[in-house]
Design a protein around this motif. Structure first.
Motif, PDB file in Angstrom:
ATOM      1  N   UNK A  89      -4.269  24.301 111.359  1.00 51.96           N
ATOM      2  CA  UNK A  89      -3.203  24.245 112.357  1.00 51.96           C
ATOM      3  C   UNK A  89      -3.190  25.529 113.207  1.00 51.96           C
ATOM      4  N   UNK A  90      -3.461  26.651 112.562  1.00 52.28           N
ATOM      5  CA  UNK A  90      -3.524  27.921 113.281  1.00 52.28           C
ATOM      6  C   UNK A  90      -4.640  27.856 114.331  1.00 52.28           C
ATOM      7  N   UNK A  91      -5.785  27.366 113.882  1.00 51.99           N
ATOM      8  CA  UNK A  91      -6.929  27.230 114.786  1.00 51.99           C
ATOM      9  C   UNK A  91      -6.584  26.320 115.957  1.00 51.99           C
ATOM     10  N   UNK A  92      -5.963  25.193 115.606  1.00 52.52           N
ATOM     11  CA  UNK A  92      -5.622  24.194 116.622  1.00 52.52           C
ATOM     12  C   UNK A  92      -4.659  24.804 117.664  1.00 52.52           C
ATOM     13  N   UNK A  93      -3.649  25.542 117.150  1.00 58.38           N
ATOM     14  CA  UNK A  93      -2.663  26.098 118.100  1.00 58.38           C
ATOM     15  C   UNK A  93      -3.254  27.223 118.953  1.00 58.38           C
TER      16      UNK A  93
END
Ligand code: B12
Length: 208
Positions: free
Chosen positions: A55-59
């Motif tokens: 999710x961190x990567x995605x955001x």
């Protein structure tokens, strides 16, 4: 509208099974004036999802944030905090990573020595962080922002702390930024036990 991504690390390895997690107050406080200043703020609470790293990567990729802010206490929370900061730097080495909270405020020099830390905000973050974000966003050098540590040719430098904030001057807190499950009726009922509601309780409110 420009984005700022804020990260709240896990307090224990098995956070997902821990039901008594608390509001990420530190981040709600720094997010509120930032949003008033016109930034879109996204809080990623690693306690609430097993897939926090994806999710961190995605955001980071989808929001293209001005910077990533991380809050941490000393101790086990640092583990996920450091993992997240490393992850951000591996995705985008130039994306500024700003550390705040009790640990970075107590040990700013040690924190600044890490190559996944660009800035430390010492103490109260509301005004300092907003000013820092504006500088980064506008491509201005933030070296005059009071209350921060920054790097000059890789060497940590420190600015004096600003005056204490008048808490009454702060806007109403942006609770809508936290995940809905922290605001659910069941969750609030769990915190507000009958004995808490029925007995008068003194409220201690100070930051000193
Ligand atoms: C209230 C409180 C609690 C409550 C938490 C309620 C809640 N909803 O979160 C309770 C009683 C549950 C609690 C528990 C614990 N606590 Co406590 N707690 C506090 C207390 C009194 C206030 C914290 C607070 O909410 N402050 C208000 C917020 C807004 O302030 P803040 O988090 O510091 O954030 C500001 C700045 O630091 C900065 N900032 C923070 N993050 C970031 C990020 C960025 C990017 C930026 C720019 C700025 C920034 O800006 C914010 C706004 O000005 C502090 C002592 C103190 N006076 O600070 C201890 C304190 C934080 N607790 C502490 C500890 C050790 C714990 C426990 C680990 C104890 C234990 N062994 O179980 C647990 C952790 C539990 C948990 N899951 O979080 C220590 C931390 C020590 C350290 N070196 O990290 C403190 C400092 C007390 C002490 N002096 O020892 N705690």
């Amino acid at each position: 509208m420009k984005n700022v991504l804020l990260f709240f690390p896990r307090l224990s390895p098995d956070e997902i099974t821990e039901t008594r997690f608390l509001m990420p107050l530190s981040l709600i406080y720094v997010a509120t004036p930032l949003r008033e200043a016109g930034y879109n703020v996204s809080i990623l609470d690693a306690r609430l999802r097993d897939d926090w790293k994806e999710e961190l990567r995605r955001r980071v990729e989808s929001l293209d944030p001005v910077c990533v802010g991380i809050s941490s206490l000393t101790g086990i929370q640092l583990r996920t905090a450091m993992e997240a900061a490393r992850e951000v730097k591996s995705l985008s080495a130039d994306l500024p990573v700003v550390w705040g909270g009790v640990h970075a405020s107590l040990l700013p020099l040690e924190t600044m020595r890490e190559d996944f830390v660009d800035f430390v905000v010492v103490g109260e973050g509301e005004l300092t962080f907003t000013e820092l974000v504006k500088c980064l966003d506008q491509g201005k050098t933030p070296h005059a922002v009071m209350g921060i540590w920054y790097k000059d040719d890789g060497v940590p430098k420190r600015n004096p702390e600003p005056r204490k904030i008048d808490l009454n001057s702060l806007p109403a807190l942006a609770y809508d930024l936290v995940e809905k499950k922290l605001l659910s009726k069941e969750r609030l009922a769990e915190i507000l036990q009958p004995e808490v509601l029925t007995k008068p309780r003194p409220i201690v409110a100070t930051r000193e």
